[in-house]
Design an enzyme around this catalytic site. Structure first.
Site, short mmCIF file in Angstrom:
data_model
loop_
_atom_site.label_atom_id
_atom_site.label_comp_id
_atom_site.label_asym_id
_atom_site.label_seq_id
_atom_site.Cartn_x
_atom_site.Cartn_y
_atom_site.Cartn_z
N CYS A 126 103.52 89.93 65.53
CA CYS A 126 104.34 91.12 65.21
C CYS A 126 103.49 92.36 64.93
O CYS A 126 103.78 93.45 65.42
CB CYS A 126 105.26 90.83 64.02
SG CYS A 126 104.45 90.03 62.63
N HIS A 234 106.86 95.99 58.87
CA HIS A 234 105.41 96.01 58.66
C HIS A 234 104.89 97.43 58.88
O HIS A 234 105.35 98.14 59.78
CB HIS A 234 104.71 95.08 59.65
CG HIS A 234 104.92 93.62 59.39
ND1 HIS A 234 105.55 93.14 58.25
CD2 HIS A 234 104.58 92.52 60.12
CE1 HIS A 234 105.57 91.80 58.31
NE2 HIS A 234 104.99 91.42 59.42
#
Length: 329
Positions: A126, A234
């Site tokens: 990711c 994130h």
């Protein structure tokens, strides 16, 4: 078009189903797959009820595409079994990413590497996906020499147990711990396990995966990955040294014209990317774009994305879309 979602009841699997509902893939039959204990249970997709099946049952159904999000061990064991019956497997674990015979794909960047002979395709980490989405067009223009990354990663990247730990701490409840320490009001400089070189697995993914995706190992990468008490999304502080000098205005223009990237960079309005605004969105957001005044030809960036969407489910489904659009399945 039969599409299996392996790990359909998990955190990423649930988002995969949501993204599949939003995007118009030509699915004639959904095959939700989960562990033995979940087999036989029902889930609803596009208003229709489906029965969850086991991996063995799913292989027998010979789906055209299987979207995997069930962990590395499951992928190593079962992806080849699906591939053997002609299923294209797109795997969200780290199991196949650095395998020299498997493609590691972000469709906007290197979808062209895919062929009809690719039966197991790896979805990148990711943190890597959001990083390369921003760096790829800049590398083409200015040629990267060195990249330094510091990540600020949400607990959802660890999984449901970590999200529960954060929720328990916020509610003042003693419960099962996903981390060695409390995560609320804290920052833990450890994502995944430590390796012999003192880096974590997550940090080394950020070092190795961009080179494979960009098909170039001429630049160097170093990373520090930190877990913070956000539920999703994130963030990355990225410092990039280039071979060629750049104009910051041109950098912003290049990024604004990059599909899948949204520039949020207006200091007068305090506009910059944040996990809370990236939530449930597929774009990669970039801001705080500025020259590093301590070193020539060096740029600072702040990159944010929803790690469960573009960082996992959406990118996996975009690979499936690419296969369909290019008659590779």
């Amino acid at each position: 078009m039969k599409i299996a979602v392996v790990g359909a009841t998990g955190m990423v699997g649930t988002v995969m189903l949501k993204v599949l509902e939003e995007r118009n893939l030509p699915i004639t039959e959904l095959i939700p797959v989960a562990s033995e204990k979940s087999a036989g249970k029902k889930l609803t997709f596009k208003g229709k009820e489906y029965t969850i099946v086991t991996l063995e049952q799913a292989v027998a159904l010979k789906p055209e595409i299987a979207l995997f999000s069930a962990g590395g061990e499951t992928s190593l064991l079962w992806a080849p079994k699906f591939a053997k019956v002609g299923t294209k497997v797109i795997d969200n674990s780290s199991a196949w990413r650095m395998d020299v015979d498997k493609k590691l794909v972000v469709p906007e960047i290197n979808g062209d590497v895919l062929t009809k002979n690719d039966y197991i395709i790896a979805n990148p980490n990711c943190s890597t996906i959001q990083l390369v989405m921003v760096l790829a067009p800049l590398h083409l223009k200015y040629n990267m020499k060195r990249v330094i990354i510091s990540t600020y990663q949400s607990v959802s990247g660890t999984g449901v147990k970590a999200v529960q730990q954060l929720e328990n701490e916020e509610a003042g409840i003693e419960g099962e711990m996903a981390y060695h320490y409390k995560i609320g009001r804290n920052a833990i400089p450890q994502c995944d396990v430590f390796l012999e070189n003192g880096y974590t697995k997550e940090e080394m993914k950020l070092v190795k995966e961009p080179k494979k995706i960009l098909r170039d190992d001429s630049f160097s990468v170093t990373a520090t990955a930190v877990r913070i008490p956000t539920a999703g999304g994130h963030s990355e502080a990225v410092n990039v040294e280039f071979e060629h000098d750049f104009d910051v205005t041109e950098v912003r223009r290049i990024l604004r014209e990059t599909p899948g990237v949204t520039v949020q960079d207006d200091l007068a309005k305090n506009l910059y990317p944040m996990p809370i605004t990236a939530n449930d969105k597929d774009e990669v957001f970039v801001g705080r774009i500025r020259r590093d005044e301590s070193q020539e030809k060096t740029l600072n960036l702040w990159i944010v994305a929803d790690n469960l969407r573009k960082g996992a489910a959406t990118n996996t489904i975009q690979i499936a879309e690419y296969l369909i659009a290019h008659n590779l399945v």
